[in-house]
Design a protein around this motif. Structure first.
Motif, PDB file in Angstrom:
ATOM      1  N   MET A   1       0.826  -1.191   0.000  1.00 10.95           N
ATOM      2  CA  MET A   1       0.000   0.000   0.000  1.00 10.95           C
ATOM      3  C   MET A   1       0.867   1.251   0.000  1.00 10.95           C
ATOM      4  N   LYS A   2       1.980   1.215   0.753  1.00 11.72           N
ATOM      5  CA  LYS A   2       2.858   2.379   0.764  1.00 11.72           C
ATOM      6  C   LYS A   2       3.515   2.576  -0.603  1.00 11.72           C
ATOM      7  N   ALA A   3       3.859   1.473  -1.264  1.00 14.85           N
ATOM      8  CA  ALA A   3       4.475   1.583  -2.586  1.00 14.85           C
ATOM      9  C   ALA A   3       3.487   2.158  -3.591  1.00 14.85           C
ATOM     10  N   ILE A   4       2.248   1.752  -3.519  1.00 15.46           N
ATOM     11  CA  ILE A   4       1.225   2.283  -4.423  1.00 15.46           C
ATOM     12  C   ILE A   4       0.975   3.753  -4.124  1.00 15.46           C
ATOM     13  N   HIS A   5       0.991   4.116  -2.858  1.00 18.36           N
ATOM     14  CA  HIS A   5       0.779   5.513  -2.473  1.00 18.36           C
ATOM     15  C   HIS A   5       1.918   6.396  -2.969  1.00 18.36           C
ATOM     16  N   SER A   6       3.146   5.907  -2.848  1.00 21.19           N
ATOM     17  CA  SER A   6       4.296   6.716  -3.251  1.00 21.19           C
ATOM     18  C   SER A   6       4.375   6.880  -4.761  1.00 21.19           C
ATOM     19  N   ASP A   7       4.357   5.766  -5.480  1.00 19.29           N
ATOM     20  CA  ASP A   7       4.471   5.827  -6.936  1.00 19.29           C
ATOM     21  C   ASP A   7       3.804   4.589  -7.521  1.00 19.29           C
TER      22      ASP A   7
ATOM     23  N   GLY B   1       5.884  -5.507 -10.070  1.00 13.03           N
ATOM     24  CA  GLY B   1       5.023  -6.680  -9.998  1.00 13.03           C
ATOM     25  C   GLY B   1       3.853  -6.554  -9.057  1.00 13.03           C
ATOM     26  N   VAL B   2       3.655  -5.402  -8.458  1.00 16.12           N
ATOM     27  CA  VAL B   2       2.521  -5.184  -7.560  1.00 16.12           C
ATOM     28  C   VAL B   2       1.320  -4.766  -8.405  1.00 16.12           C
ATOM     29  N   ASN B   3       0.199  -5.399  -8.179  1.00 11.17           N
ATOM     30  CA  ASN B   3      -1.013  -5.067  -8.921  1.00 11.17           C
ATOM     31  C   ASN B   3      -1.775  -3.977  -8.159  1.00 11.17           C
ATOM     32  N   PRO B   4      -1.669  -2.705  -8.594  1.00 12.04           N
ATOM     33  CA  PRO B   4      -2.315  -1.621  -7.839  1.00 12.04           C
ATOM     34  C   PRO B   4      -3.827  -1.746  -7.766  1.00 12.04           C
ATOM     35  N   LEU B   5      -4.462  -2.200  -8.835  1.00 12.65           N
ATOM     36  CA  LEU B   5      -5.920  -2.326  -8.835  1.00 12.65           C
ATOM     37  C   LEU B   5      -6.391  -3.301  -7.768  1.00 12.65           C
ATOM     38  N   LYS B   6      -5.684  -4.405  -7.621  1.00 10.70           N
ATOM     39  CA  LYS B   6      -6.064  -5.409  -6.632  1.00 10.70           C
ATOM     40  C   LYS B   6      -6.013  -4.831  -5.217  1.00 10.70           C
ATOM     41  N   TYR B   7      -4.944  -4.133  -4.885  1.00  7.30           N
ATOM     42  CA  TYR B   7      -4.808  -3.600  -3.538  1.00  7.30           C
ATOM     43  C   TYR B   7      -5.726  -2.409  -3.289  1.00  7.30           C
ATOM     44  N   LYS B   8      -6.023  -1.643  -4.326  1.00 12.87           N
ATOM     45  CA  LYS B   8      -6.999  -0.563  -4.168  1.00 12.87           C
ATOM     46  C   LYS B   8      -8.387  -1.137  -3.921  1.00 12.87           C
TER      47      LYS B   8
END
Length: 89
Positions: free
Chosen positions: A1-7, A15-22
């Motif tokens: 979540m912090k990685a998605i928040h930062s960039d 390899g992190v799926n932003p849509l899934k975690y959002k």
């Protein structure tokens, strides 16, 4: 979540799926909002849109978040204590 928040694009490239975690964040927050609404309805035994969606509730919530800060979980809790403490004086 912090990685998605930062960039978000950098997190996606790693390899992190932003849509899934959002979606996870949306589901968890919706669950707690629904649970809170259900408990409030049981507490008051009456739900009226004017009392639950009124302008005063919205302004109070925004003041609490602004007082405490939006960057952490402890910020709005601290803001609630500040807000409630100032209204009790």
């Amino acid at each position: 979540m912090k990685a998605i928040h930062s960039d978000e694009s950098a997190a996606s490239s790693l390899g992190v799926n932003p849509l899934k975690y959002k979606m996870y964040a949306f589901v968890v927050s919706s669950f707690f909002a629904g649970l809170t609404g259900a408990l409030y309805a049981q507490y008051t035994l009456y739900v009226n849109p004017e009392t639950t969606l009124g302008v005063v509730w919205t302004i109070d919530t925004l003041v609490i978040v602004i007082l405490g800060g939006m960057g952490s979980m402890a910020g709005p809790i601290f803001g609630a204590f500040l807000f409630l403490g100032s209204t009790m004086l």
